[in-house]
Motif scaffolding. Structure first.
Motif, PDB file in Angstrom:
ATOM      1  N   ASN A 126       0.649   4.290  -2.396  1.00  0.00           N
ATOM      2  CA  ASN A 126      -0.349   4.279  -1.483  1.00  0.00           C
ATOM      3  C   ASN A 126      -1.760   4.196  -2.614  1.00  0.00           C
ATOM      4  O   ASN A 126      -1.462   4.617  -3.459  1.00  0.00           O
ATOM      5  CB  ASN A 126      -1.152   5.516  -0.924  1.00  0.00           C
ATOM      6  CG  ASN A 126      -2.683   5.516  -0.623  1.00  0.00           C
ATOM      7  OD1 ASN A 126      -3.122   5.669  -0.663  1.00  0.00           O
ATOM      8  ND2 ASN A 126      -2.353   5.631   0.906  1.00  0.00           N
ATOM      9  N   ASP A 128      -5.367   3.911  -1.724  1.00  0.00           N
ATOM     10  CA  ASP A 128      -6.690   4.006  -1.606  1.00  0.00           C
ATOM     11  C   ASP A 128      -7.288   4.000  -2.783  1.00  0.00           C
ATOM     12  O   ASP A 128      -7.021   5.240  -3.417  1.00  0.00           O
ATOM     13  CB  ASP A 128      -6.760   5.113  -0.340  1.00  0.00           C
ATOM     14  CG  ASP A 128      -5.459   4.625   0.972  1.00  0.00           C
ATOM     15  OD1 ASP A 128      -5.404   3.663   1.102  1.00  0.00           O
ATOM     16  OD2 ASP A 128      -5.559   5.692   2.058  1.00  0.00           O
ATOM     17  N   GLN A 143      -1.131  11.101  -1.651  1.00  0.00           N
ATOM     18  CA  GLN A 143      -1.259   9.599  -3.291  1.00  0.00           C
ATOM     19  C   GLN A 143      -0.548  10.572  -4.509  1.00  0.00           C
ATOM     20  O   GLN A 143       0.843   9.287  -4.344  1.00  0.00           O
ATOM     21  CB  GLN A 143      -2.291   9.541  -4.030  1.00  0.00           C
ATOM     22  CG  GLN A 143      -3.128   7.510  -3.829  1.00  0.00           C
ATOM     23  CD  GLN A 143      -3.646   7.334  -4.407  1.00  0.00           C
ATOM     24  OE1 GLN A 143      -5.063   7.981  -4.980  1.00  0.00           O
ATOM     25  NE2 GLN A 143      -4.604   6.192  -3.449  1.00  0.00           N
ATOM     26  N   TYR A 186      -5.005   7.447  -7.796  1.00  0.00           N
ATOM     27  CA  TYR A 186      -3.878   6.454  -7.928  1.00  0.00           C
ATOM     28  C   TYR A 186      -3.421   5.470  -9.197  1.00  0.00           C
ATOM     29  O   TYR A 186      -2.145   5.533 -10.486  1.00  0.00           O
ATOM     30  CB  TYR A 186      -5.245   4.613  -7.349  1.00  0.00           C
ATOM     31  CG  TYR A 186      -3.545   2.937  -7.277  1.00  0.00           C
ATOM     32  CD1 TYR A 186      -2.545   3.705  -6.049  1.00  0.00           C
ATOM     33  CD2 TYR A 186      -4.763   2.870  -7.813  1.00  0.00           C
ATOM     34  CE1 TYR A 186      -1.975   2.647  -5.982  1.00  0.00           C
ATOM     35  CE2 TYR A 186      -3.561   1.165  -8.034  1.00  0.00           C
ATOM     36  CZ  TYR A 186      -2.419   1.149  -7.248  1.00  0.00           C
ATOM     37  OH  TYR A 186      -1.195  -0.091  -7.136  1.00  0.00           O
ATOM     38  N   MET A 224      -2.343  -3.921   0.970  1.00  0.00           N
ATOM     39  CA  MET A 224      -2.842  -3.536   0.091  1.00  0.00           C
ATOM     40  C   MET A 224      -4.655  -3.726  -0.284  1.00  0.00           C
ATOM     41  O   MET A 224      -5.147  -2.820  -0.698  1.00  0.00           O
ATOM     42  CB  MET A 224      -2.016  -2.345  -0.930  1.00  0.00           C
ATOM     43  CG  MET A 224      -2.517  -1.566  -1.799  1.00  0.00           C
ATOM     44  SD  MET A 224      -1.675  -0.867  -3.044  1.00  0.00           S
ATOM     45  CE  MET A 224       0.208  -0.400  -2.354  1.00  0.00           C
TER      46      MET A 224
END
Ligand SMILES: NC(=O)c1ccc[n+]([C@@H]2O[C@H](COP(=O)([O-])OP(=O)(O)OC[C@H]3O[C@@H](n4cnc5c(N)ncnc54)[C@H](OP(=O)(O)O)[C@@H]3O)[C@@H](O)[C@H]2O)c1
Length: 284
Positions: A126, A128, A143, A186, A224
């Motif tokens: 993920n 984001d 995440q 992230y 993404m």
């Protein structure tokens, strides 16, 4: 779980930003008889990796979690089985964060080939973006669960089935080291996966004969990347234009062959490494 039989060369991404990853030249059949799990492999980088390993003869578990990715997953399976390498493939609808889903991936792999899991590619992720001020505990957990917790516990579950010569490959990111705004969680999750590669290289090396490496893409044209804010994409443009290898964004076909190499016997002396696949945007 299905093992579909349609043939297609459709787009690998749901939004059409990149074409279906293809293998441009014949690949050596150096993974014949091996079985690979590639998480998140119905689209984007994962789809390219599934096709790359399949074109080298490996049996592939093609994993998806979004219902919208089901038909793409089936097309990837058909594509692999149409390559005439003898490789088999199967789709598994499962979330990598879920224990039942993790077990479904293992079970499918064991049924597919020789009863081993030779190659485990942690690609599902993920990406984001959130400023520090906007991070909630829910966002952090979501995440971290996908990007870090899932690789740890899926590897733990797979370990009894990975023979000597096995390969664990983690798709991390140059974001682990770049300090890009909005990537607190992230970047932290991806930096942590680099640590996994180093620790596991030692822990699983001499005792089990398994190598563990990270591949770190720079920006790649997938869902993404294009899901990012326009402001984020605009801010990255000058950096992308200055990419040493070529003034362009990375493509799936730039990343997948590197995973093909790391999955092969020829990579036996590479472990605990982080291989930058960024056109030189970041050298390490
Ligand atoms: N694109 C870039 O610029 C870039 C750069 C550096 C690193 N990376 C890394 O490369 C990897 C692949 O990224 P991408 O660009 O190909 O992303 P993408 O096109 O957004 O695809 C994300 C993939 O992750 C899967 N996924 C997400 N959550 C999952 C879950 N809980 N269980 C199973 N699968 C799940 C998705 O499955 P569904 O199809 O079922 O939704 C999809 O296959 C990620 O680890 C990402 O962090 C990407």
């Amino acid at each position: 779980m299905t093992g579909a039989n349609e043939t297609s060369t459709t787009n690998g991404n749901t939004n059409g930003h990149t074409t279906m990853p293809t293998t441009e030249s014949p690949r050596p059949l150096n993974l014949t008889g091996k079985t690979a799990i590639v998480t998140g492999s119905a689209r984007g980088i994962g789809a390219g990796i599934a096709l790359e390993l399949g074109s080298r003869g490996a049996n592939i578990v093609v994993n998806f979690t979004s219902e919208s990715s089901r038909s793409n997953a089936e097309k990837i399976v058909s594509k692999i089985e149409s390559l005439a390498t003898g490789a088999k493939a199967v789709t598994v609808h499962a979330s990598v964060v879920d224990k039942v889903g993790q077990q479904a991936l293992i079970d499918a792999a064991l049924k597919l080939g020789s009863g081993h899991i030779d190659i485990l590619v942690h690609n599902a992720g993920n990406g984001d973006d959130r400023y520090l001020t906007d991070i909630t505990e829910e966002f952090y957990d979501m995440q971290m669960d996908i990007n870090l917790k899932a690789p740890i516990f899926l590897t733990q579950l797979a370990l009894p089935h990975i023979p000597r010569g096995g390969r664990v490959i983690i798709v991390s990111s140059v974001s682990a080291r770049m300090g890009v705004p909005q990537q607190t969680v992230y970047a932290a999750s991806k930096a942590a996966t680099e640590a996994l590669a180093r620790v596991w290289a030692t822990e699983l090396g001499q005792s089990r004969g398994i190598t563990v490496n990270c591949v770190n893409p720079g920006p790649v044209a997938t869902d993404m990347y294009y899901a990012s804010d326009q402001s984020f994409i605009d801010a990255l443009k000058p950096m992308i234009d200055s990419t040493p290898a070529e003034a362009r964004i990375g493509e799936v076909r730039d990343i997948a062959p590197l995973v093909g190499f790391l999955a092969s016997e020829e990579s036996r002396w590479v472990t605990g490494s982080v291989v930058s696949a960024s056109g030189g945007l970041l050298f390490f």
